[in-house]
Motif scaffolding. Structure first.
Motif, mmCIF file in Angstrom:
data_model
loop_
_atom_site.group_PDB
_atom_site.id
_atom_site.type_symbol
_atom_site.label_atom_id
_atom_site.label_comp_id
_atom_site.label_asym_id
_atom_site.label_seq_id
_atom_site.Cartn_x
_atom_site.Cartn_y
_atom_site.Cartn_z
ATOM 1 N N ALA A 39 0.930 -1.265 0.098
ATOM 2 C CA ALA A 39 0.108 -0.047 -0.036
ATOM 3 C C ALA A 39 0.909 1.192 0.211
ATOM 4 O O ALA A 39 0.597 2.097 -0.637
ATOM 5 C CB ALA A 39 -0.936 0.050 1.138
ATOM 6 N N TYR A 40 1.852 1.237 0.836
ATOM 7 C CA TYR A 40 2.845 2.195 0.707
ATOM 8 C C TYR A 40 3.497 2.621 -0.472
ATOM 9 O O TYR A 40 3.610 3.586 -1.085
ATOM 10 C CB TYR A 40 3.808 2.227 1.927
ATOM 11 C CG TYR A 40 3.385 2.509 3.269
ATOM 12 C CD1 TYR A 40 2.582 3.390 3.480
ATOM 13 C CD2 TYR A 40 4.057 1.575 4.315
ATOM 14 C CE1 TYR A 40 2.016 3.789 4.695
ATOM 15 C CE2 TYR A 40 3.582 1.803 5.704
ATOM 16 C CZ TYR A 40 2.813 2.665 5.938
ATOM 17 O OH TYR A 40 2.306 3.044 7.117
ATOM 18 N N ILE A 41 3.891 1.393 -1.316
ATOM 19 C CA ILE A 41 4.428 1.721 -2.408
ATOM 20 C C ILE A 41 3.245 2.200 -3.572
ATOM 21 O O ILE A 41 3.620 3.179 -4.450
ATOM 22 C CB ILE A 41 5.153 0.346 -2.854
ATOM 23 C CG1 ILE A 41 6.403 0.065 -2.079
ATOM 24 C CG2 ILE A 41 5.502 0.419 -4.521
ATOM 25 C CD1 ILE A 41 6.825 -1.268 -2.115
ATOM 26 N N GLY A 42 2.330 1.806 -3.413
ATOM 27 C CA GLY A 42 1.253 2.030 -4.442
ATOM 28 C C GLY A 42 0.906 3.590 -4.085
ATOM 29 O O GLY A 42 0.670 4.039 -5.062
ATOM 30 N N ILE A 43 0.772 4.144 -3.157
ATOM 31 C CA ILE A 43 0.253 5.498 -2.696
ATOM 32 C C ILE A 43 1.512 6.174 -3.254
ATOM 33 O O ILE A 43 1.345 7.312 -3.717
ATOM 34 C CB ILE A 43 0.074 5.721 -1.012
ATOM 35 C CG1 ILE A 43 -1.314 4.889 -0.731
ATOM 36 C CG2 ILE A 43 0.215 7.082 -0.727
ATOM 37 C CD1 ILE A 43 -1.716 4.943 0.585
ATOM 38 N N PHE A 44 2.889 5.737 -2.876
ATOM 39 C CA PHE A 44 4.118 6.691 -3.413
ATOM 40 C C PHE A 44 3.842 6.798 -4.766
ATOM 41 O O PHE A 44 4.307 7.949 -5.505
ATOM 42 C CB PHE A 44 5.294 6.141 -2.757
ATOM 43 C CG PHE A 44 6.357 6.721 -3.317
ATOM 44 C CD1 PHE A 44 6.628 7.954 -2.558
ATOM 45 C CD2 PHE A 44 7.191 6.221 -4.292
ATOM 46 C CE1 PHE A 44 7.889 8.473 -2.988
ATOM 47 C CE2 PHE A 44 8.534 6.912 -4.617
ATOM 48 C CZ PHE A 44 8.690 7.991 -3.987
ATOM 49 N N VAL A 45 3.889 5.725 -5.553
ATOM 50 C CA VAL A 45 3.896 5.708 -7.120
ATOM 51 C C VAL A 45 2.619 6.443 -7.405
ATOM 52 O O VAL A 45 2.794 7.466 -8.511
ATOM 53 C CB VAL A 45 3.713 4.464 -7.532
ATOM 54 C CG1 VAL A 45 3.463 4.257 -8.931
ATOM 55 C CG2 VAL A 45 4.960 3.574 -7.449
ATOM 56 N N LEU A 46 1.320 6.515 -6.849
ATOM 57 C CA LEU A 46 0.379 7.272 -7.248
ATOM 58 C C LEU A 46 0.471 8.651 -7.115
ATOM 59 O O LEU A 46 0.123 9.455 -7.858
ATOM 60 C CB LEU A 46 -0.798 6.775 -6.704
ATOM 61 C CG LEU A 46 -2.183 7.446 -6.922
ATOM 62 C CD1 LEU A 46 -2.595 7.048 -8.506
ATOM 63 C CD2 LEU A 46 -3.318 6.840 -6.300
ATOM 64 N N SER A 47 1.095 8.942 -5.991
ATOM 65 C CA SER A 47 1.626 10.453 -5.548
ATOM 66 C C SER A 47 2.543 11.047 -6.462
ATOM 67 O O SER A 47 2.075 12.053 -6.882
ATOM 68 C CB SER A 47 2.032 10.659 -4.056
ATOM 69 O OG SER A 47 1.038 10.066 -3.139
ATOM 70 N N ILE A 48 3.318 10.470 -6.794
ATOM 71 C CA ILE A 48 4.461 10.814 -7.902
ATOM 72 C C ILE A 48 3.642 11.190 -9.222
ATOM 73 O O ILE A 48 3.821 12.178 -9.925
ATOM 74 C CB ILE A 48 5.598 9.805 -8.206
ATOM 75 C CG1 ILE A 48 6.297 9.826 -7.003
ATOM 76 C CG2 ILE A 48 6.512 10.314 -9.256
ATOM 77 C CD1 ILE A 48 7.114 11.043 -6.384
#
Length: 134
Positions: A39-48
């Protein structure tokens, strides 16, 4: 944010009243942190991706706030486990301070959680030996 802090406070009270096992609580918090990695990785990529355009910048900020709230709640579970381990005299408060600080830092929280669980498991192991009178 207020509901997350209320949740953490209620968990704290329940653990104190019911005398939860700090080892079980530390393991639970560690597993939660491990499960949250995708989830953290997904949120990070989506935020970028969202931060690239000015029109979706607000969504990136909202995702960051949600990420911080998740970090806070999972960190508080470990802080409760640390408090209980101090209360049961497995550790002194000074030994838990670095672990407590790192519970609220991205990436360091997972490492701190795993290290604390392993250290607590070693501290609890000698105390759990049962003498059967032989």
């Amino acid at each position: 944010a207020l509901s997350f802090s209320n949740f953490s406070f209620i968990c704290f009270l329940i653990c104190i009243i019911k005398k939860c096992d700090p080892l079980v609580l530390a393991k639970t918090a560690m597993v939660i942190k491990l499960i949250q990695i995708p989830a953290y990785i997904g949120i990070f990529v989506l935020s970028i991706l969202l931060i690239i355009t000015i029109f979706t910048f607000g969504f990136a900020i909202a995702l960051f706030i949600v990420d911080c709230l998740c970090l806070f709640v999972s960190g508080m579970l470990n802080v409760i486990a640390m408090f209980l381990s101090v209360k049961e005299r497995y550790f002194k408060l000074g030994q838990c301070i670095p672990y407590i600080v790192f519970q609220f830092v991205f990436c360091a929280d997972l490492i701190s959680s795993v290290l604390f669980y392993r250290r607590l498991k070693k501290a609890v192991a000698p105390c759990s030996v049962v003498d059967n009178g032989v």
